[in-house]
Design a protein around this motif. Structure first.
Motif, PDB file in Angstrom:
ATOM      1  N   ILE A 111       9.086   5.596  -4.367  1.00 45.59           N
ATOM      2  CA  ILE A 111       8.750   4.759  -3.214  1.00 45.59           C
ATOM      3  C   ILE A 111       9.618   3.512  -3.219  1.00 45.59           C
ATOM      4  CG2 ILE A 111       6.356   5.588  -3.235  1.00 45.59           C
ATOM      5  CD1 ILE A 111       5.583   2.780  -4.356  1.00 45.59           C
ATOM      6  N   ASN A 112       9.695   2.865  -2.061  1.00 41.92           N
ATOM      7  CA  ASN A 112      10.384   1.579  -1.958  1.00 41.92           C
ATOM      8  C   ASN A 112       9.366   0.453  -1.895  1.00 41.92           C
ATOM      9  OD1 ASN A 112       9.344   1.638   0.648  1.00 41.92           O
ATOM     10  ND2 ASN A 112      11.306   2.234   1.596  1.00 41.92           N
ATOM     11  N   LEU A 159      10.059   8.151  -0.630  1.00 39.70           N
ATOM     12  CA  LEU A 159      11.435   8.597  -0.440  1.00 39.70           C
ATOM     13  C   LEU A 159      11.659   9.999  -0.994  1.00 39.70           C
ATOM     14  CD1 LEU A 159      13.226   5.282  -1.521  1.00 39.70           C
ATOM     15  CD2 LEU A 159      12.425   5.935   0.763  1.00 39.70           C
ATOM     16  N   TYR A 160      10.878  10.374  -2.003  1.00 38.10           N
ATOM     17  CA  TYR A 160      11.007  11.700  -2.613  1.00 38.10           C
ATOM     18  C   TYR A 160       9.713  11.977  -3.369  1.00 38.10           C
ATOM     19  CZ  TYR A 160      13.221  15.657  -5.017  1.00 38.10           C
ATOM     20  OH  TYR A 160      13.536  16.906  -5.473  1.00 38.10           O
ATOM     21  N   ILE A 185       6.119   6.386  -8.984  1.00 32.20           N
ATOM     22  CA  ILE A 185       4.709   6.241  -9.314  1.00 32.20           C
ATOM     23  C   ILE A 185       4.082   7.629  -9.379  1.00 32.20           C
ATOM     24  CG2 ILE A 185       4.607   4.018  -8.126  1.00 32.20           C
ATOM     25  CD1 ILE A 185       2.798   5.486  -6.031  1.00 32.20           C
ATOM     26  N   SER A 186       2.993   7.758 -10.121  1.00 31.91           N
ATOM     27  CA  SER A 186       2.318   9.051 -10.240  1.00 31.91           C
ATOM     28  C   SER A 186       0.850   8.898  -9.871  1.00 31.91           C
ATOM     29  CB  SER A 186       2.448   9.603 -11.665  1.00 31.91           C
ATOM     30  OG  SER A 186       1.962   8.680 -12.617  1.00 31.91           O
ATOM     31  N   SER A 191       0.848  -1.191   0.000  1.00 30.77           N
ATOM     32  CA  SER A 191       0.000   0.000   0.000  1.00 30.77           C
ATOM     33  C   SER A 191       0.880   1.237   0.000  1.00 30.77           C
ATOM     34  CB  SER A 191      -0.903   0.015   1.242  1.00 30.77           C
ATOM     35  OG  SER A 191      -1.782  -1.088   1.232  1.00 30.77           O
ATOM     36  N   VAL A 192       0.589   2.160  -0.924  1.00 27.40           N
ATOM     37  CA  VAL A 192       1.327   3.413  -1.000  1.00 27.40           C
ATOM     38  C   VAL A 192       0.616   4.424  -0.107  1.00 27.40           C
ATOM     39  CG1 VAL A 192       2.213   5.216  -2.507  1.00 27.40           C
ATOM     40  CG2 VAL A 192       2.021   2.861  -3.345  1.00 27.40           C
ATOM     41  N   LYS A 193       1.324   4.896   0.892  1.00 21.46           N
ATOM     42  CA  LYS A 193       0.693   5.691   1.936  1.00 21.46           C
ATOM     43  C   LYS A 193       0.235   7.065   1.456  1.00 21.46           C
ATOM     44  CE  LYS A 193       3.597   3.456   5.454  1.00 21.46           C
ATOM     45  NZ  LYS A 193       4.276   2.565   4.495  1.00 21.46           N
TER      46      LYS A 193
END
Length: 548
Positions: free
Chosen positions: A151-152, A158-159, A142-143, A122-124
């Motif tokens: 992301i990791n 991460l940025y 990802i966009s 899951s991408v927070k």
């Protein structure tokens, strides 16, 4: 291979002969152990390659190439290896003096397991994911709308880059140096690997063409850009190619007939064979080769269902994977989708009084043509048409040498091994040669008994089998119309109506009209030989039968 293993062993012995290097230091002991282990593996793989592969649980990872690592990180050999498939693969490896061995990796698909879910995360900081650009095996860009995040594999951000004034789908990519390239604020920008420096790579503010999707070729370093514009309130698109210094080198927007290839490109990628693959939401998947020639357009499976394509990528075998928003799934097609194109056969042809309608079809295993039996109800006439693999009408068979109608209503059709076209008509079996010349019509045995033909098939000797509703049995005739035998005893309360012949087992499958029984008739070698000489007139021969 055994000789090479022995040569390796001899060289090691000559290089270290008489020198006990195992106890010199821990580093040398480590090298010695690695060398001996490599030598043992070499000998095992040479003596019994299949057994050697069975004992290996994983393919060694390729760590010296960041691009190959992505493809090989999770490859493993299935424990239940098919020995025959492995041997076929090993046979295809060509040994050449002084050269590397060459092997086509398509055969490896037979050794791979099916698709399995490897990981889910899951991408927070994102509500959904519009596009993915892989950096390494554990980091991806990802966009989400106009937000771009690195992301990791744990889903941690991460940025991030925000408010890019861009709502297109595939608007970012990564080059060979792992630098991010993205569309935003009216230009195409490159972000350095340390994410400290952003430079304008291509300026697009003053152009009527607006960029929507980008992809950086890992093989050439070129940047592929899908651009669009509105002309007279209609959207049109094209694909442009820029080299590594940002110079325009190629533009692709029409096919060889001058028609526009694109309308609304959303995603773009490059295949391993150099093809440029575009996901166009209004057309489908559009594929051109490296010089811009149109290869094919994929519009779904089957085509009439349609396709709403989104994200797209390719794998190491040049397969194309595309997200389908209509079926909510991911479709996988091969690099030569033209082989899978569905042909819409032009069956409906009209004469002055009525319409020809198809009733039976047969695909020719020899030519790839489609044979179609057609009819008109009033007047009661029929014909046979042949269509080539492109769906074009290639032949029409309707009359004999005396210009008389050959058919009344074709019901079943097949092609014999000698090229003859065999048709079950209303009251006869009509046979023409490949060119459409009438050879004979079979009307039953004995002569005058009549025939109401049903299912039909042929065997490897060009014998013809036909179901008969009058005699309630199956007739076997030779390729010239000579009666040979009745395959089965007449059925009192049922009748045969469908046939199929298995060329591998020389078995005849018979389906009946009024029950759900399938009967299988086998042909012994002795029977096959005696078939060359027809039995006495009226003599029925029952060939061994069984039911399933």
């Amino acid at each position: 291979m055994l000789k090479k293993a022995q040569r390796l062993k001899d060289r090691l012995h000559n290089g270290f002969g008489g020198f006990n290097f195992k106890h010199r230091c821990s580093k040398q002991r480590r090298y010695c152990y690695s060398t001996e282990r490599y030598e043992l593996r070499y000998e095992q793989s040479a003596i019994n390659p299949v057994q050697f592969l069975r004992e290996k649980s994983h393919i060694p990872q390729i760590c010296d190439s960041p691009h190959l690592t992505i493809h090989t990180n999770h490859l493993s050999i299935n424990n239940a290896i098919n020995t025959k498939d492995v041997l076929e693969s090993l046979i295809d490896i060509k040994m050449r003096d002084g050269e590397k061995r060459h092997f086509k990796n398509e055969r490896l698909l037979k050794l791979m397991t099916g698709v399995e879910l490897h990981q889910s995360l899951s991408v927070k900081d994102a509500r959904h994911c519009d596009h993915i650009s892989c950096v390494t095996s554990d980091r991806v860009w990802i966009s989400y709308r106009d937000h771009l995040m690195l992301i990791n594999t744990k889903g941690d951000t991460l940025y991030s880059l925000n408010k890019l004034s861009n709502y297109s789908d595939g608007f970012h990519t990564v080059n060979k140096e792992n630098e991010l390239i993205f569309i935003g604020n009216g230009c195409i920008t490159k972000l350095s690997r340390d994410m400290k420096t952003a430079t304008t790579f291509i300026e697009t503010k003053d152009s009527p063409w607006r960029p929507r999707c980008v992809y950086c070729s890992p093989s050439t370093g070129d940047l592929l850009v899908g651009v669009y514009r509105y002309l007279e309130e209609k959207e049109t698109g094209k694909v442009t190619r820029y080299n590594q210094i940002g110079k325009l080198t190629q533009t692709v927007f029409t096919d060889n007939t001058g028609n526009n290839l694109y309308k609304s490109q959303r995603y773009i990628t490059e295949n391993n064979n150099g093809d440029v693959v575009v996901s166009d939401i209004n057309i489908g998947v559009v594929v051109t080769d490296c010089v811009g020639r149109h290869c094919f357009s994929y519009t779904g499976h089957p085509p009439e269902i349609g396709l709403i394509p989104y994200g797209i990528c390719t794998d190491v075998l040049s397969h194309i994977l595309v997200c389908d928003g209509k079926a909510n799934t991911v479709q996988m097609i091969d690099r030569d989708d033209a082989k899978w194109q569905y042909v819409k056969w032009p069956f409906s042809t009209t004469n002055q009084t009525s319409t020809w309608r198809p009733r039976c079809v047969c695909w020719s295993p020899f030519t790839g043509d489609l044979l179609v039996g057609m009819y008109i109800e009033e007047p009661n006439i029929g014909k046979v048409t042949r269509y080539n693999q492109s769906g074009e009408l290639a032949q029409t068979i309707q009359y004999n040498d005396n210009e008389l109608e050959l058919y009344r209503g074709p019901r079943f059709i097949t092609e014999n091994n000698n090229g003859d076209i065999v048709v079950c008509d209303d009251d006869a079996l009509v046979v023409t040669d490949r060119d459409g010349r009438h050879r004979f019509s079979y009307t039953g045995h004995p002569l005058g008994s009549g025939l109401l033909p049903g299912g039909i098939c042929t065997n490897a000797l060009s014998h013809i089998f036909v179901c008969d509703s009058i005699s309630k049995t199956v007739h076997m005739i030779d390729k010239d119309g000579q009666f040979l035998l009745h395959v089965m005893e007449p059925q009192e309360e049922d009748e045969p109506c469908s046939l199929g012949y298995d060329v591998h087992t020389q078995s005849l499958w018979v389906g009946t009209l009024y029950n759900n029984t399938l009967s299988i008739y086998t042909f012994s070698d002795q029977d096959t030989v005696t078939n060359e000489l027809p039995p006495s007139p009226g003599e029925d021969v029952l060939i061994g039968a069984g039911s399933v």
